[in-house]
Design an enzyme around this catalytic site. Structure first.
Site, PDB file in Angstrom:
ATOM      1  CD  GLU A 170     -15.292  -0.434  39.826  1.00  0.00           C
ATOM      2  OE1 GLU A 170     -16.471  -0.248  39.454  1.00  0.00           O
ATOM      3  OE2 GLU A 170     -14.362  -0.726  39.038  1.00  0.00           O
ATOM      4  CD  GLN A 194     -13.447   5.240  39.625  1.00  0.00           C
ATOM      5  OE1 GLN A 194     -13.401   4.161  39.076  1.00  0.00           O
ATOM      6  NE2 GLN A 194     -14.357   6.148  39.335  1.00  0.00           N
TER       7      GLN A 194
END
Length: 773
Positions: free
Chosen positions: A488, A602
């Site tokens: 993100e 991530q």
């Protein structure tokens, strides 16, 4: 990192009162039983740093969003599991002085979450401003036997005085969510009752109309004997209590037992809640605290028999995995297909307590291997029952013909996430739901799920992917524009590799499932085609064309997949080059700076390589890991576990252990400076994966079950149990060998380090570790 929690294999222990860290400790000490839960707040008044939190599963409020609601297709609300009535409160006043650890001296403080037996205990000596010293011991739990109930034993012992002590056990429904968008209250009072040592209040949520009745009763002992007391009932708006003034002598222990229940209209007729609450209070108070606690200990012992992971020789690692397993078992039991797993569970307000793709990508494998098959099936049924809402979500965005876009965040199947770059662009969540169906069927062999439910979901998701791609005349391939991948820290990019890959994979798996269901049950298949207007030849042909011509960005020089088409335009640098003191980035950098950087929140490409590792050779896995891992800041809780599993696969044992500790102790050591908001429940399933799929090397493929286990160098042993297709196995690994114990009656055939092994029923077999060349 904050390393103030004592390392202990079975408990989370705070041995000094860390006022500034109290909200962190409240998160760590949270309790739950799948139906209700609460943060580790104090029973007595506390005016210091605290986040009051009591939660009732499935009860939520649609909080009107502050941004975007005027745009077509934008969610109008963010669903939030509500901060419900505080049932644990017991105010203590000693001759006009309130017992408040924020304003008095505190000695001999100890707070312990006993994970083996499922309770929270706290003890301390408080020195009031008057010089009076009082010793307190408080123990409480949320019962997993009576899952609508909780119980408290709260004892007071004056150490240097005789006095009248006023005790006020209460239920406070005048609670607000800290994250309320417009600072409004979400509850209205319906009715309340008080009696001798009892009190009840019924609240109703605004808009959604859920009713919750909270009841309590109180018993008091002195010198080990139950005593009669005078009780003054108290009623305020959204507040009920009983006030008792007790004569307390120096050295004499006074014990207050408080029993409480929460019943919701999700499970009972709202007109019956008050009556049922009275009955439930009578039932648990008749049992008494000690019997309830005994039953709690027995129930947790049964859970640990199945779910425990034993690590020999590393207390920090052992405490970490047990904490993660404990919180997972407190959060979700699988008994109710209407419920799911919020990222914070019952430990905080952040993320609204709603359902994310975390469930399918991380949590499902944990429940597949550690619980009855129906538990994982219920997680899939939850999504099946939301299919029509997912089709409505897609229709709002302009998709047609039964295409489904599952929500990024939901309570009832309707999208309620309020950040456009996530709501509209992080569409890879659709792929995670398809993957979960595949994961479940592969693990359990339950192909009837495909026939009865799964294929319908797969077709709807595949219809979405078929419309979301577009043909690029320049590339002569299908592309996917304007997406956000798992990372993100990049928004609105083109051709995120992971999203493109899982879209093409979903189309491929759907075609496979069509053929399977058609062969297994042609009548059901025909009925489904007619009901959803599935035109097999045309839709399969279109899907196959997309599969064959999907664009996957790739760097031929480095021989790695590109996270997105323009990734190489960034200034590529390792995380080690970030100046000291600037991490976490999301708390120190502007969002603009983060989005333009190469740093990865991530696993993204690596998420896809984790899911589909069988489709790539080891050199490909290694090159991509070496390229992306140094740029990953792991500021999502879902990241370290994936990196740990992949590192184990690649033989990078030190990196696997480093990433394991980061995921296992993420909250215990507050790695990302955010544990005060609540624990990262869904990523805790990733911790389990890091052990079982990482160090344990467990895989399920077309040939069946296999293990390639090893122990990190500082471990003497590792042991865990799994369920697999009716069998119950324990895998025990040392530095020298692996033992497979079969607790089932039937024999089990599996592979260990590539060697096929058949273990007879109720028997075990030991295999030597392979000798490395």
């Amino acid at each position: 990192m904050k390393q103030y929690i004592t390392q202990d294999p079975w408990s989370i222990v705070e041995t000094d009162f860390h006022r500034d860290y109290n909200e962190i400790t409240e998160s760590l000490m949270s309790l739950g039983n799948g139906r209700l839960g609460q943060r580790g707040n104090f029973e007595e008044k506390f005016t210091g740093k605290t986040l009051q939190g009591n939660y009732v599963a499935g009860v939520y409020y649609p909080d009107k969003t502050r941004v975007g609601w005027w745009k077509n297709g934008y969610p109008e609300y963010f669903a939030k599991v509500l901060n419900a009535a505080n049932w644990a409160g017991i105010d203590i006043d000693i001759e006009y002085e309130s017992l408040d650890l924020a304003t008095c001296e505190v000695r001999d403080f100890r707070r312990e979450l006993n994970m083996r037996e499922g309770y929270l205990e706290r003890s301390f000596v408080a020195v009031l401003r008057s010089g009076k010293e009082v010793k307190v011991n408080a123990k409480r739990f949320c019962s997993i036997v009576d899952d609508d109930a909780g119980a408290i034993r709260y004892s007071l012992t004056p150490l240097n005085f005789d006095a009248k002590i006023t005790v006020t056990p209460y239920i406070d429904g005048a609670i607000r969510n800290r994250d309320a968008n417009y600072d409004e209250t979400f509850w209205d009072e319906v009715r309340k009752e008080t009696g001798y040592g009892e009190a009840y209040i019924e609240l109703r949520t605004r808009k959604t109309g859920f009713h919750v009745t909270t009841g309590m009763c109180v018993e008091i002992e002195q010198d080990g004997q139950k005593m009669d007391y005078q009780s003054q009932p108290i009623k305020y708006e959204k507040y009920v209590a009983n006030r008792m003034t007790l004569d307390c002598q120096q050295g004499q222990e006074t014990v207050i037992y408080k029993y409480a229940v929460n019943l919701s209209s999700l499970n009972h007729d709202s007109d019956e809640l008050m009556r049922l609450a009275h009955e439930a209070i009578a039932r648990v108070s008749r049992k008494g605290f000690e019997r309830m606690l005994f039953e709690q200990k027995q129930a947790w012992a049964d859970k640990w028999k199945m779910n425990d992971i034993v690590i020999d020789g590393d207390v920090a690692a052992q405490q970490g995995i047990r904490f993660n397993i404990f919180q997972l078992n407190q959060t979700y039991t699988g008994e109710d297909e209407r419920l799911n797993i919020g990222p914070k569970g019952f430990t905080g307000e952040k993320y609204g307590g709603s359902t994310y793709w975390d469930t399918e990508a991380y949590c499902l494998p944990f429940y597949l291997a550690t619980a009855d098959q129906k538990v994982a099936r219920n997680l899939l049924i939850y999504r099946y029952k939301h299919l029509q809402r997912a089709i409505e979500n897609a229709r709002k965005l302009g998709f047609r013909a039964g295409a489904a876009l599952y929500p990024m965040v939901t309570m009832n199947g309707e999208e309620c996430h309020n950040e456009w770059e996530i709501t509209f662009e992080e569409i890879h969540r659709n792929g995670a739901i398809a993957y979960a169906i595949y994961d479940y069927v592969r693990y359990t062999g339950d192909e009837s799920y495909l026939t009865d439910y799964g294929l319908e979901v797969l077709i709807a998701i595949s219809r979405f992917w078929s419309q979301r791609v577009n043909w690029s005349a320049a590339k002569k391939q299908y592309v996917m524009l304007g997406v956000t991948g798992p990372n993100e820290y990049e928004n609105n990019v083109n051709n995120n590799w992971y999203t493109n890959y899982i879209a093409a994979w979903t189309l491929r798996y759907t075609i496979e499932a069509v053929g399977k269901v058609k062969a297994l049950n042609p009548d059901k298949y025909a009925d489904l085609c007619e009901r959803i207007h599935f035109r097999e030849e045309k839709e399969v042909q279109n899907a196959q064309h997309i599969i064959d011509n999907m664009h996957f960005p790739y760097d031929p020089e480095r021989q790695v997949f590109l996270q997105q088409s323009d990734f190489l335009d960034k200034d590529l640098m390792p995380v080690s080059d970030i100046p000291k003191g600037q991490r976490p980035l999301n708390q120190n950098w502007s969002w603009d700076r983060i989005l333009r950087s190469c740093f990865i929140k991530q696993a993204d490409v690596l998420q896809g390589l984790y899911f589909f590792e069988d489709e790539f050779d080891t050199d490909t896995l290694r090159r991509n890991y070496a390229f992306y891992e140094p740029m990953t800041v792991h500021e999502s809780s879902l990241s370290p576990c994936v990196h740990s599993i992949q590192a184990s696969k690649l033989g990078m044992k030190e990196k696997a252990y480093e990433m394991y500790l980061r995921t296992a102790r993420l909250d215990l050591d507050d790695y990302n400076n955010d544990t005060e908001d609540g624990c990262h429940i869904t990523s805790m399933a990733g911790t389990w994966l890091a052990v079982v799929k990482g160090f344990g090397g467990m895989r399920v493929d077309a040939e069946g079950l296999s293990f390639s286990p090893y122990c990190p160098e500082n471990w003497q042993g590792l042991a865990f149990k799994i369920r697999y297709r009716g069998a119950l196995l324990q895998i025990t690994t040392t530095q020298q060998d692996v033992t497979v114990q079969n607790f089932s009656v039937q024999p089990v055939t599996l592979r260990v380090h590539g060697e096929t092994v058949t273990v007879a029923g109720e028997n075990k077999q030991t295999i030597a570790m392979p000798v490395l060349a």
